[in-house]
Write an enzyme that holds these catalytic residues in place. Structure first.
Site, PDB file in Angstrom:
ATOM      1  CG  HIS A  65      -2.809  -3.702   7.465  1.00  0.00           C
ATOM      2  ND1 HIS A  65      -4.052  -4.051   6.956  1.00  0.00           N
ATOM      3  CD2 HIS A  65      -1.964  -3.715   6.409  1.00  0.00           C
ATOM      4  CE1 HIS A  65      -3.941  -4.269   5.650  1.00  0.00           C
ATOM      5  NE2 HIS A  65      -2.683  -4.075   5.298  1.00  0.00           N
ATOM      6  CG  HIS A 118      -0.959   3.742   2.142  1.00  0.00           C
ATOM      7  ND1 HIS A 118       0.094   3.151   1.457  1.00  0.00           N
ATOM      8  CD2 HIS A 118      -2.077   3.055   1.793  1.00  0.00           C
ATOM      9  CE1 HIS A 118      -0.390   2.150   0.727  1.00  0.00           C
ATOM     10  NE2 HIS A 118      -1.685   2.070   0.917  1.00  0.00           N
TER      11      HIS A 118
END
Length: 187
Positions: free
Chosen positions: A47, A134
């Protein structure tokens, strides 16, 4: 008798579609044999974190969900691409191996700002470090020789998508996958 409310280790994130989780998962399976990290992230747990909330009384989840619904109402989806590789920590012994985010990153940053503004009004604290979106792939490099990112295709693209929601995840230590969706809020 102690009547403390039940808590959960919570965070808010942009979920990835199954197709991207599978593509990234294939890449990690190809590399885990020769990239010696202590822990690889399960594909279903991948995620983009927006905010870590920490141990939170579960009775606050409805209030948190409502604040997030209000904060992101009408935000809409926007195109992103999962691209590139990088590390956090010392380059020779990185603590994190990650893949980056490309596309309309400014919209993602705006989403982060709206989410954190809503949660700060509820008493949640922001992290001090700048926001760097990220997706964590692996943690704690333990190789015998220094890690070398140059040996990997740092321009690899895992695919594109347009996120349409944010989720509140609850961490379930010891489970695989370990992140459980508590609430989903549509953009």
């Amino acid at each position: 008798m102690d009547q403390r409310p039940e808590t959960g280790r919570l965070f808010i994130a942009v979920p990835l579609p199954d197709s991207l989780q599978n593509t990234i998962g294939e890449w990690t399976r190809e590399h885990l044999g020769h990239l010696q990290f202590r822990k690889w992230v399960h594909p279903a747990d991948m995620h983009i974190t927006l905010q870590f909330l920490g141990d939170t009384p579960l009775q606050k989840v409805p209030e948190l969900s409502e604040a997030l619904r209000h904060a992101v109402k009408g935000f809409g989806s926007f195109p992103l691409e999962v691209r590139g590789l990088g590390t956090f920590g010392r380059p020779a012994v990185p603590s994190i191996l990650w893949t980056g985010i490309d596309g309309q990153v400014s919209r993602l940053t705006d989403l982060y700002k709206q989410v954190t503004a809503a949660t700060s009004r509820l008493g949640f604290q922001l992290e001090e470090r700048p926001y760097k979106p990220h997706i964590t792939l692996a943690r704690s490099y333990q190789g015998e020789s220094s890690f070398n990112l140059k040996g990997l295709d740092s321009t690899v693209s895992f695919g594109e998508w347009s996120p349409d929601s944010v989720v509140i995840y609850r961490t379930r230590m010891g489970r695989t996958p370990m992140y459980e969706v508590t609430q989903r809020i549509m953009l």
